[in-house]
Design a protein around this motif. Structure first.
Motif, PDB file in Angstrom:
ATOM      1  N   UNK A 229       0.812  -1.207   0.000  1.00 51.16           N
ATOM      2  CA  UNK A 229       0.000   0.000   0.000  1.00 51.16           C
ATOM      3  C   UNK A 229       0.847   1.259   0.000  1.00 51.16           C
ATOM      4  N   UNK A 230       1.935   1.250   0.759  1.00 50.17           N
ATOM      5  CA  UNK A 230       2.828   2.409   0.813  1.00 50.17           C
ATOM      6  C   UNK A 230       3.474   2.669  -0.535  1.00 50.17           C
ATOM      7  N   UNK A 231       3.779   1.617  -1.272  1.00 47.72           N
ATOM      8  CA  UNK A 231       4.452   1.770  -2.558  1.00 47.72           C
ATOM      9  C   UNK A 231       3.482   2.060  -3.698  1.00 47.72           C
ATOM     10  N   UNK A 232       2.190   1.998  -3.443  1.00 50.71           N
ATOM     11  CA  UNK A 232       1.194   2.332  -4.471  1.00 50.71           C
ATOM     12  C   UNK A 232       0.322   3.507  -4.036  1.00 50.71           C
ATOM     13  N   UNK A 233       0.772   4.221  -3.017  1.00 51.30           N
ATOM     14  CA  UNK A 233       0.037   5.394  -2.528  1.00 51.30           C
ATOM     15  C   UNK A 233       0.326   6.573  -3.458  1.00 51.30           C
ATOM     16  N   UNK A 234      -0.641   6.917  -4.292  1.00 56.39           N
ATOM     17  CA  UNK A 234      -0.432   7.982  -5.266  1.00 56.39           C
ATOM     18  C   UNK A 234      -0.301   9.353  -4.620  1.00 56.39           C
TER      19      UNK A 234
END
Length: 262
Positions: free
Chosen positions: A45-50
């Protein structure tokens, strides 16, 4: 697949050609990263948080993977994390796809046909397929089992891919995972896959002639997934993407019965 994921995957895939020094070790590390991301919704989730900046996502990749993974692995993960994905699951699947593509680049052996062999072996052994697809048992043990089964029968690239993908089935049958991996390898090598059903095994000359004919027809190299199926009676049934070429005796008999019935 959402439009955001389509664009993100294209950008991440393109980075492979721009990353020198790729090896099977890098592919293996990417598979490990995919499993870590799948097991940690917080991390994926942290790495896909736009809403987070690219720099902050790059830092997360470096902090989590930088001390243990090769620079090439970290660089590819950063490229993936910098994109906009439709979902965290799409991101995790993409990291696994990149791992498969890197294996296809690093190992010049016949990975496709070796994976076809694994596919057919599993399809012919329901107990093995059930054991590999079961939610019970350690994922690492399933990977080790596949690796042992392929020892001496497949190259390092095919063994790595097959043993890695069975460790993260994500509600899919093992056969589906192998078929996806074969399509990805073929795509990376600029080929398409044709599934060919025949009543009997084709000899080397027949396989070569069929591959040349299909390659000429489609304007690109074609890999053959040969399936012996007595139900076709005779002839061939070929599936390439959405195209179906059915020249089997069984289909002609079916058409005849329908005309007679009508």
């Amino acid at each position: 697949m959402g439009s955001a994921t389509t664009q993100a995957l294209a950008a991440t895939t393109a980075a492979i050609a721009q990353t020198p020094g790729l090896t099977l070790d890098v592919s293996g590390e990417l598979f490990v990263a995919a499993r870590a991301l799948a097991d940690s919704p917080h991390l994926s989730g942290a790495l896909t948080d736009n809403a987070a900046s690219q720099q902050s996502r790059d830092r997360v990749v470096t902090q989590v993977f930088g001390s243990t993974f090769a620079p090439q692995t970290v660089a590819l993960l950063q490229v993936a994390a910098e994109q906009r994905w439709s979902s965290a699951d799409d991101f995790v699947d993409a990291v696994e796809e990149i791992a498969i593509r890197v294996a296809a680049v690093s190992d010049t052996g016949d990975i496709e046909n070796e994976l076809f062999g694994v596919l057919h072996a599993i399809a012919g052994n329901p107990e093995l397929e059930l054991a590999l697809g079961s939610r019970l048992g350690e994922a690492s043990a399933k990977g080790a089992l596949v690796d042992r089964l392929l020892e001496g029968r497949a190259g390092a690239g095919a063994r790595l891919v097959a043993s890695a993908i069975v460790q993260r089935p994500r509600e899919r049958r093992v056969r589906q995972l192998l078929e996806r991996a074969i399509r990805i390898v073929s795509s990376q090598r600029g080929r398409v896959v044709a599934s060919v059903r025949t009543a009997t095994t084709l000899n080397d000359q027949q396989r070569s002639r069929l591959a040349e004919t299909l390659s000429s027809r489609y304007g690109t190299p074609v890999s053959l997934n040969l399936i012996v199926d007595p139900a076709v009676v005779g002839g061939l049934r070929i599936e390439i993407g959405d195209d179906v070429i059915d020249a089997t005796v069984a289909s002609r008999l079916s058409d005849l019965r329908q005309r007679l019935a009508g």
